[in-house]
Design a protein around this motif. Structure first.
Motif, mmCIF file in Angstrom:
data_model
loop_
_atom_site.group_PDB
_atom_site.id
_atom_site.type_symbol
_atom_site.label_atom_id
_atom_site.label_comp_id
_atom_site.label_asym_id
_atom_site.label_seq_id
_atom_site.Cartn_x
_atom_site.Cartn_y
_atom_site.Cartn_z
ATOM 1 N N GLU A 1 0.838 -1.345 0.084
ATOM 2 C CA GLU A 1 0.125 0.104 -0.117
ATOM 3 C C GLU A 1 0.980 1.179 0.147
ATOM 4 O OE1 GLU A 1 0.684 -1.492 4.185
ATOM 5 O OE2 GLU A 1 -0.069 -2.368 2.358
ATOM 6 N N HIS A 2 1.929 1.248 0.723
ATOM 7 C CA HIS A 2 2.930 2.325 0.805
ATOM 8 C C HIS A 2 3.336 2.573 -0.609
ATOM 9 C CE1 HIS A 2 4.458 4.699 4.286
ATOM 10 N NE2 HIS A 2 4.881 5.336 3.182
ATOM 11 N N ARG A 3 3.834 1.461 -1.537
ATOM 12 C CA ARG A 3 4.564 1.510 -2.856
ATOM 13 C C ARG A 3 3.417 2.208 -3.764
ATOM 14 N NH1 ARG A 3 4.292 -1.148 -7.167
ATOM 15 N NH2 ARG A 3 2.979 -2.924 -6.290
ATOM 16 N N ARG A 4 2.207 1.611 -3.578
ATOM 17 C CA ARG A 4 1.151 2.374 -4.337
ATOM 18 C C ARG A 4 0.823 3.680 -4.297
ATOM 19 N NH1 ARG A 4 -3.543 -2.300 -4.053
ATOM 20 N NH2 ARG A 4 -2.488 -4.120 -5.440
ATOM 21 N N ARG A 5 0.994 4.172 -2.963
ATOM 22 C CA ARG A 5 0.747 5.652 -2.557
ATOM 23 C C ARG A 5 2.109 6.377 -3.205
ATOM 24 N NH1 ARG A 5 1.819 7.022 3.285
ATOM 25 N NH2 ARG A 5 0.390 5.099 3.543
ATOM 26 N N ILE A 6 3.103 5.870 -3.393
ATOM 27 C CA ILE A 6 4.231 6.582 -4.127
ATOM 28 C C ILE A 6 3.751 6.807 -5.670
ATOM 29 C CG2 ILE A 6 6.665 6.599 -4.641
ATOM 30 C CD1 ILE A 6 7.276 5.492 -2.047
ATOM 31 N N HIS B 1 0.970 6.584 -7.272
ATOM 32 C CA HIS B 1 -0.060 7.412 -7.498
ATOM 33 C C HIS B 1 0.413 9.071 -7.264
ATOM 34 C CE1 HIS B 1 -2.672 4.313 -8.383
ATOM 35 N NE2 HIS B 1 -2.866 3.708 -7.101
ATOM 36 N N GLY B 2 1.315 9.246 -6.504
ATOM 37 C CA GLY B 2 1.858 10.574 -5.861
ATOM 38 C C GLY B 2 2.843 11.145 -6.941
ATOM 39 N N ALA C 1 7.509 12.405 -4.723
ATOM 40 C CA ALA C 1 6.394 11.315 -4.173
ATOM 41 C C ALA C 1 7.041 10.503 -3.141
ATOM 42 C CB ALA C 1 6.027 10.432 -5.447
ATOM 43 N N ALA D 1 5.242 10.527 0.864
ATOM 44 C CA ALA D 1 4.649 9.200 1.526
ATOM 45 C C ALA D 1 5.280 9.215 2.820
ATOM 46 C CB ALA D 1 5.170 8.069 0.642
ATOM 47 N N TYR E 1 7.631 6.490 7.016
ATOM 48 C CA TYR E 1 7.795 5.198 6.729
ATOM 49 C C TYR E 1 7.502 4.370 7.962
ATOM 50 C CZ TYR E 1 8.895 6.714 1.991
ATOM 51 O OH TYR E 1 8.757 7.145 0.806
#
Length: 348
Positions: free
Chosen positions: A269-274, A276-277, A324, A328, A331
């Motif tokens: 989920e953290h990787r997807r946030r990056i 999308h950012g 991005a 995020a 961490y």
């Protein structure tokens, strides 16, 4: 043996060499005179081949050899003398006879001289092959032959003559026997053969026992190698378990908490946030399918350094990824101080 077809012509039979007619008394006397004159010339240390050639020509031009049969008989006697083995001066007489009788120019001429002619013909072939060698090889071979004329008394000193002798005897066997004493050649060969120890031949029982020992030793080596491989595998499998046990024992004795294992992969989920950012609106057609970045975290779990491991070729895109990554933050607490972030190429 298979029979030849009826249409195949039979090979023509070689006519036997006819024995020469008996020599006349004048021819026999001339050869005796020639033989004595040759022996007298050969005792001269400074003998030249021209002197022997002149003596041969003198005999051939004499009235005693005016008959063709007597001349052929005289030539046969000279060939038999040379083919009979080395005598002092034969190395010079052989060259003079080749030049006078034309043995080198006409290889078929010695064939009419009987068994001695066959030896002469082979010696002529080897002489021509010997003369085509490198001058240094010829000089060394002639020096070796000169030493064979007066070999040392001590057999140990014969080793000095062994260098090059084997090759010389193998390449020019007939010519060598005509140019060097047969006794010296045989003595050198015997001395060289006796210098090597011949291993005794084992009995079948001894050979069978030796093979059995070798077979058991080979099986033992295979067993040791297998045990080492199994032990290495067990060590590799249990390595992590042993390390954990040591860490647990260390924490019990020192009172320090066990170290928390660090995560080296970012949660999904953290990787997807990056991903999308990433605020990049340019063309991404030239970007590779995946891009990797090395991220270093500080003590407050903030991204300190974002370093491209595989440059995209578009600096604005790398800057957008770095923005991005920082957006995020923070961490997870169990993240390693540095980890690799792999993202897919954005779809436009």
């Amino acid at each position: 043996m298979k029979n030849l077809p009826a249409c195949a012509p039979a090979a023509p039979a070689q006519p036997p060499v006819e024995p020469p007619p008996p020599a006349t008394a004048a021819c026999a006397d001339e050869y005796v005179r020639f033989d004595a004159a040759i022996d007298a010339l050969l005792r001269d240390d400074a003998l030249e081949p021209d002197a022997l050639a002149a003596e041969l020509r003198r005999s051939l031009d004499s009235e005693a050899l005016m008959n063709l049969g007597d001349a052929a008989h005289f030539e046969r006697r000279v060939a038999e003398r040379l083919a009979g083995g080395w005598r002092p001066g034969h190395e010079v007489l052989f060259r003079a006879a080749c030049a006078t009788f034309g043995w080198a120019r006409d290889p078929a001429r010695p064939a009419a001289l009987g068994p001695a002619g066959a030896v002469i013909r082979q010696a002529v072939v080897e002489q021509q092959r010997f003369d085509r060698q490198h001058p240094e090889d010829i000089e060394y071979a002639l020096a070796l032959i000169g030493q064979l004329h007066q070999p040392p008394d001590d057999d140990d000193e014969l080793w000095d003559l062994q260098v090059g002798f084997d090759q010389l005897a193998a390449d020019f066997p007939v010519w060598l026997r005509m140019n060097a004493p047969a006794a010296s050649i045989a003595r050198l060969q015997r001395s060289f053969a006796a210098s090597f120890d011949v291993k005794p031949v084992d009995s079948p029982e001894e050979e069978r026992r030796r093979q059995d020992v070798r077979r058991r030793f080979k099986y033992a080596l295979w067993g040791v190698a297998l045990c080492v491989a199994l032990a290495a595998g067990l060590v590799q499998v249990r390595k992590l378990g042993w390390e954990r046990a040591l860490e647990r024992e260390h924490s019990q004795w020192t009172g320090k908490p066990e170290p928390v294992p660090r995560r080296t992969e970012l949660p999904e989920e953290h990787r997807r946030r990056i991903e999308h950012g990433i605020a990049y609106h340019g063309s991404v057609a030239e970007l590779p399918a995946t891009l990797s970045y090395k991220i270093f975290l500080g003590a407050d779990r903030q991204a300190v350094v974002v370093m491209p491991m595989q440059r995209s070729g578009l600096p604005p895109f790398d800057a957008a990824v770095a923005s991005a990554v920082r957006a995020a933050e923070p961490y997870p607490a169990d993240m390693a101080p540095s980890f690799t972030l792999t993202i897919a190429r954005p779809e436009r």
